[in-house]
Design a protein around this motif. Structure first.
Motif, PDB file in Angstrom:
ATOM      1  N   ALA A  95       1.055  -1.358  -0.096  1.00 36.83           N
ATOM      2  CA  ALA A  95      -0.008  -0.064  -0.059  1.00 36.83           C
ATOM      3  C   ALA A  95       0.967   1.378   0.122  1.00 36.83           C
ATOM      4  O   ALA A  95       2.185   0.907   0.087  1.00 36.83           O
ATOM      5  CB  ALA A  95      -1.053   0.111   1.459  1.00 36.83           C
ATOM      6  N   ALA A  96       0.462   2.359  -0.318  1.00 35.75           N
ATOM      7  CA  ALA A  96       1.142   3.578  -0.030  1.00 35.75           C
ATOM      8  C   ALA A  96       0.143   4.711   0.341  1.00 35.75           C
ATOM      9  O   ALA A  96      -0.963   4.558   0.441  1.00 35.75           O
ATOM     10  CB  ALA A  96       1.297   4.043  -1.458  1.00 35.75           C
ATOM     11  N   LEU A 145      -4.839   6.844   1.469  1.00 40.10           N
ATOM     12  CA  LEU A 145      -3.969   5.335   1.178  1.00 40.10           C
ATOM     13  C   LEU A 145      -4.409   4.905  -0.018  1.00 40.10           C
ATOM     14  O   LEU A 145      -5.651   4.906  -0.291  1.00 40.10           O
ATOM     15  CB  LEU A 145      -4.294   4.429   2.432  1.00 40.10           C
ATOM     16  CG  LEU A 145      -3.304   4.621   3.659  1.00 40.10           C
ATOM     17  CD1 LEU A 145      -4.303   5.142   4.628  1.00 40.10           C
ATOM     18  CD2 LEU A 145      -2.942   3.347   4.469  1.00 40.10           C
ATOM     19  N   ILE A 146      -3.619   3.790  -0.800  1.00 36.17           N
ATOM     20  CA  ILE A 146      -4.122   3.309  -1.681  1.00 36.17           C
ATOM     21  C   ILE A 146      -3.589   1.814  -1.759  1.00 36.17           C
ATOM     22  O   ILE A 146      -2.273   1.646  -1.427  1.00 36.17           O
ATOM     23  CB  ILE A 146      -3.671   3.799  -3.221  1.00 36.17           C
ATOM     24  CG1 ILE A 146      -4.272   3.067  -4.195  1.00 36.17           C
ATOM     25  CG2 ILE A 146      -2.276   4.129  -3.369  1.00 36.17           C
ATOM     26  CD1 ILE A 146      -4.226   3.605  -5.709  1.00 36.17           C
ATOM     27  N   ALA A 147      -4.411   0.765  -1.777  1.00 34.98           N
ATOM     28  CA  ALA A 147      -3.863  -0.680  -1.708  1.00 34.98           C
ATOM     29  C   ALA A 147      -4.064  -1.150  -3.031  1.00 34.98           C
ATOM     30  O   ALA A 147      -4.963  -0.807  -3.553  1.00 34.98           O
ATOM     31  CB  ALA A 147      -4.782  -1.382  -0.878  1.00 34.98           C
ATOM     32  N   LEU A 179      -7.773  -0.260  -4.490  1.00 34.48           N
ATOM     33  CA  LEU A 179      -8.377   0.263  -3.331  1.00 34.48           C
ATOM     34  C   LEU A 179      -8.151   1.697  -2.857  1.00 34.48           C
ATOM     35  O   LEU A 179      -7.177   1.633  -2.145  1.00 34.48           O
ATOM     36  CB  LEU A 179      -9.037  -0.617  -2.359  1.00 34.48           C
ATOM     37  CG  LEU A 179      -9.986  -0.113  -1.430  1.00 34.48           C
ATOM     38  CD1 LEU A 179     -11.411   0.113  -1.900  1.00 34.48           C
ATOM     39  CD2 LEU A 179     -10.132  -1.279  -0.143  1.00 34.48           C
ATOM     40  N   ARG A 180      -8.951   2.770  -3.028  1.00 37.45           N
ATOM     41  CA  ARG A 180      -8.493   4.024  -2.441  1.00 37.45           C
ATOM     42  C   ARG A 180      -9.107   4.308  -0.938  1.00 37.45           C
ATOM     43  O   ARG A 180     -10.307   4.108  -0.917  1.00 37.45           O
ATOM     44  CB  ARG A 180      -8.735   5.313  -3.183  1.00 37.45           C
ATOM     45  CG  ARG A 180      -8.119   5.095  -4.337  1.00 37.45           C
ATOM     46  CD  ARG A 180      -8.489   6.132  -5.407  1.00 37.45           C
ATOM     47  NE  ARG A 180      -8.304   7.377  -5.416  1.00 37.45           N
ATOM     48  CZ  ARG A 180      -8.028   8.483  -6.276  1.00 37.45           C
ATOM     49  NH1 ARG A 180      -8.369   8.066  -7.412  1.00 37.45           N
ATOM     50  NH2 ARG A 180      -7.970   9.780  -6.181  1.00 37.45           N
ATOM     51  N   ASP A 224      -4.999  12.407  -0.371  1.00 36.07           N
ATOM     52  CA  ASP A 224      -5.374  11.342  -1.099  1.00 36.07           C
ATOM     53  C   ASP A 224      -4.126  10.885  -1.907  1.00 36.07           C
ATOM     54  O   ASP A 224      -3.250  11.492  -2.210  1.00 36.07           O
ATOM     55  CB  ASP A 224      -6.373  11.996  -2.224  1.00 36.07           C
ATOM     56  CG  ASP A 224      -6.845  10.704  -3.449  1.00 36.07           C
ATOM     57  OD1 ASP A 224      -7.734  10.197  -3.150  1.00 36.07           O
ATOM     58  OD2 ASP A 224      -6.449  10.658  -4.431  1.00 36.07           O
ATOM     59  N   ALA A 225      -4.175   9.466  -1.960  1.00 33.53           N
ATOM     60  CA  ALA A 225      -3.257   8.779  -2.714  1.00 33.53           C
ATOM     61  C   ALA A 225      -3.726   8.121  -3.892  1.00 33.53           C
ATOM     62  O   ALA A 225      -4.701   7.342  -4.050  1.00 33.53           O
ATOM     63  CB  ALA A 225      -2.452   7.847  -1.835  1.00 33.53           C
TER      64      ALA A 225
END
Length: 309
Positions: free
Chosen positions: A55-56, A109-111, A120-121, A199-200
């Motif tokens: 994730a990030a 986060l974004i996975a 998925l955000r 937001d990522a």
């Protein structure tokens, strides 16, 4: 640091609406507005998160600079402990610009599941940050289409072993940094909005889709879901942060700076997907090292990548 968002985030904000209007995508975006309903991490979202290893996160450091950093762990390190709570059993690596990540701030986060091209955000508030991990009070959670995700099978790498070299920090990119950017087929961009928080988001394309010119980076905007979350944030606030990962070596390049949406008109050189839009990013700080503990031996290009022009 305090979270600029108060209450539940619903609907599109003024920046998103402005970009949708200029792009002629108001009706298409309106059909997707339900995706921005209050979060519900249950069912498929819970199962998706439980299986991820990458994730990030987009967040601010102790000085207030926006950064985007990888979070990695074994399956289960992303745990939805309630429909509105995400526990992250991992922390940014030592030397990462978000190593001392402050709690009580908005985060995005974004996975990503690269192998199956899924993402998925998640947006919300970082309510806890401690030595065991992070807790996010989730306000939005929604999936995005698989477009432009290059397929990779990630596995554990050497990570930040002592022989991987020091972490570099500075303001001007080196030749090696520029080479990494020009070879990249993937980046994660962090953006922000004064009321909605951080937001990522993922961006991908063929190697070379990110150009480096005169100390700035730019890339063409590709066709997507017409929600324009990232571009809408930039319409409201130019703060932005980029993460580039070399999935072969584990090298990472974190950039914090400012970005702007440019309307170029279609058909100009570099308008790879004929949208007439590009994002220009001016870095102000960088952190470079070998901070990714996951690697991939092979890559399959996304079938929808447009050719470089």
């Amino acid at each position: 640091m305090t979270n600029p968002a108060h209450g539940v985030r619903t609907g599109f904000h003024e920046g998103e609406l402005a970009v949708q209007l200029r792009a002629g995508a108001t009706r298409q975006a309106a059909r997707l507005a339900g995706m921005l309903a209050p979060a519900d991490l249950s069912g498929g979202a819970t199962r998706f998160l439980a299986g991820r290893t990458f994730a990030a996160i987009a967040a601010r450091d102790t000085d207030g600079a926006l950064w985007t950093s990888p979070l990695t762990g074994p399956p289960g390190f992303l745990h939805a402990s309630s429909p509105t709570t995400l526990d992250v059993r991992a922390l940014p690596a030592a030397g990462d610009p978000l190593e001392d990540l402050p709690a009580h701030q908005a985060v995005g986060l974004i996975a990503l599941e690269f192998a199956a091209r899924r993402r998925l955000r998640i947006n919300g508030t970082l309510s806890h940050a401690h030595r065991h991990g992070l807790r996010v009070d989730v306000e939005q959670a929604y999936g995005n289409c698989p477009q432009y995700i290059q397929s990779r099978q990630l596995h554990s790498g050497p990570g930040t072993a002592p022989d991987t070299g020091p972490v570099r920090r500075g303001r001007g990119l080196t030749a090696d940094d520029i080479d990494l950017v020009r070879r990249a087929d993937t980046l994660v961009i962090g953006t922000t909005h004064p009321a909605r928080g951080n937001d990522a988001s993922h961006r991908g394309g063929p190697p070379g889709f990110v150009r480096v010119e005169g100390g700035a980076l730019w890339w063409p905007d590709y066709r997507g879901n017409n929600m324009f979350n990232t571009l809408g944030n930039l319409q409201a606030d130019p703060a932005a942060a980029l993460l580039f990962c070399d999935f072969t070596t584990g090298r990472t390049l974190h950039l914090s700076g400012r970005a702007a949406l440019e309307w170029t008109g279609t058909g100009v050189p570099g308008d790879d997907d004929d949208t007439g839009r590009r994002v220009r990013f001016t870095p102000e700080q960088y952190v470079a090292g070998r901070l990714l503990s996951l690697q991939a031996d092979t890559v399959t290009a996304a079938p929808d990548n447009p050719p470089l022009t």
